[in-house]
Write an enzyme that holds these catalytic residues in place. Structure first.
Site: not given
Length: 434
Positions: A138, A207
């Protein structure tokens, strides 16, 4: 066409071999889009004799990956070794010091050392790219740093770990308990042999800290991410949540807290109850999804495969193409020295509703003690469910949902109940996304 961009690849696991396949398969298309051919000149991994399903005979083999940083014919080093320290850190430091561009999929490395590496790369005038480190294929880093660059972003949140999402959505579909689904995920390759980083929320926290730095222009603060994983979620919680109109998902949330004079950074990873109508409720299996909210763009949703050789290799090669085009840019969308140091935000005053699960002995007086603790902590109960018959240990589950109130009140109720013989296990508290 311009001279080729020569790369050296360290790490030939699932992603590394995926990068080799992608560059070989789409070589002509990649060259047209990059404006020059991209050529692998050297590779390195621990086991030279292993069959990886790709032909590596056309590339130089370096037993010592650090040797790749000294080669005059290497423009970019691709680090796919993994780990926040050790060989990976030595390699990337060496690559930058010797003027090589660097591409990595290593979220732990960036979360722990990103500030140092960004400052070094900017000083050396080389690119440092890590699109594949967050959400696999993504393009969320590019989306935030480029597509949303003109926006003030106050909140970014989402499902950042495919292993946890697979486990939770499978528990939801099958009614199986956590341990059984984890074992199945390991058999299918969705979970590591040691799944601790995934199931305890550490991978998602890595993340999240990276996304927060890019979204808010804040200095990386992985150490301040409040983290709780999914290992304590039971099939009974999934069932109760469904009865109430929710699914359970591990959600990472980062936002700017402006309740004090200086803005503070709130970062949290923990399981939440998500209403059926919310976009994140429909993200199933090993999929990632990230929501960003900007002052002019409104709400953006990025969704797709969060792992795997194809999607992650795609993100790695996209970074290589950017470097081939001469696109360097600031590592975290602005120079490292301009990233704002933000203290962690306090959480006690945050308002919201909570789901609380108690495992208790089946005897009189237990419920009265729990509700008294809620009363004394000024927690208002919206609904309460007691699961039918006791289990083999003579224990029952009580689940409650609170009215909106400060998180500090729920924490105080848990403090009052701490050590009580009316509790057979530590209560599980999950916030509700409304």
């Amino acid at each position: 066409m311009a001279e080729p961009l020569n790369i050296a690849l360290a790490g030939l696991g699932t992603v590394g071999t995926g990068v080799v396949r992608l560059i070989e398969t789409n070589a002509e298309l990649i060259a047209r889009r990059a404006g020059r051919p991209i050529r692998i000149v050297a590779v390195s991994a621990r086991d030279r004799t292993k069959d990886r399903g790709v032909d590596l005979s056309g590339y130089d083999w370096e037993d010592d990956p650090d040797a790749m940083t000294l080669r005059d014919d290497v423009d970019v080093v691709v680090e796919l070794v993994g780990g926040s320290d050790g060989p990976a850190l030595t390699l990337v430091r060496g690559a930058i010091a010797h003027g090589k561009g660097l591409v990595t999929a290593n979220k732990a490395l960036i979360a722990h050392h990103g500030m140092e590496l960004a400052a070094s790369a900017e000083k050396a005038g080389v690119a440092l790219k890590f699109e594949a480190a967050v959400a696999g294929g993504i393009p969320v880093i590019k989306g935030l740093s480029e597509g949303a660059a003109a926006n003030a972003i106050d909140r970014v949140y989402g499902i950042l770990n495919g292993t946890c999402n697979y486990i939770l959505s499978t528990m939801e579909d099958t009614g199986a308990d956590f341990g059984d689904v984890l074992a199945d995920a390991q058999r299918l390759g969705y979970a590591e042999a040691d799944p601790t980083f995934d199931i305890e929320g550490v991978d998602a926290a890595h993340k999240l800290s990276i996304l927060a730095a890019i979204a808010f222009g804040a200095r990386l603060r992985f150490d301040t991410v409040e983290t709780m994983g999914i290992s304590r979620v039971k099939a009974a919680d999934i069932e109760q949540a469904h009865t109430l109109g929710y699914v359970i998902r591990l959600i990472g949330t980062a936002e700017i807290d402006r309740s004090e004079a200086a803005p503070r950074l709130f970062q949290r990873v923990r399981p939440h109850l998500v209403p059926f109508g919310h976009p994140l409720a429909h993200v199933d299996g090993p999929t990632n999804a990230v929501v960003a909210e900007g002052n002019f763009m409104g709400r953006l949703l990025f969704q797709g495969a969060g792992a795997g050789d194809g999607p992650t290799a795609s993100a790695v090669v996209a970074d290589i193409i950017d470097i081939a085009r001469g696109e360097k840019g600031a590592t975290f969308s602005m120079p490292a020295g301009e990233l704002e140091p933000m203290e962690p935000a306090p959480t006690g005053h945050r308002l919201g509703r909570s789901y609380i699960r108690f495992t208790v002995p089946d005897r009189p007086g237990v419920l009265a003690e729990i509700t008294a603790a809620m009363r004394d902590a000024n927690v208002s109960i919206e609904s309460l469910i007691q699961k039918g018959d006791p289990d083999d240990d003579g224990e029952v589950i009580i689940a409650m949902v609170t009215h909106e109130g400060p998180e500090s009140a729920v924490s105080e109720a848990m403090r009052i109940l701490e050590g009580s013989d009316s509790l057979a296990a530590q209560p599980l508290v999950m916030q509700i996304i409304d």
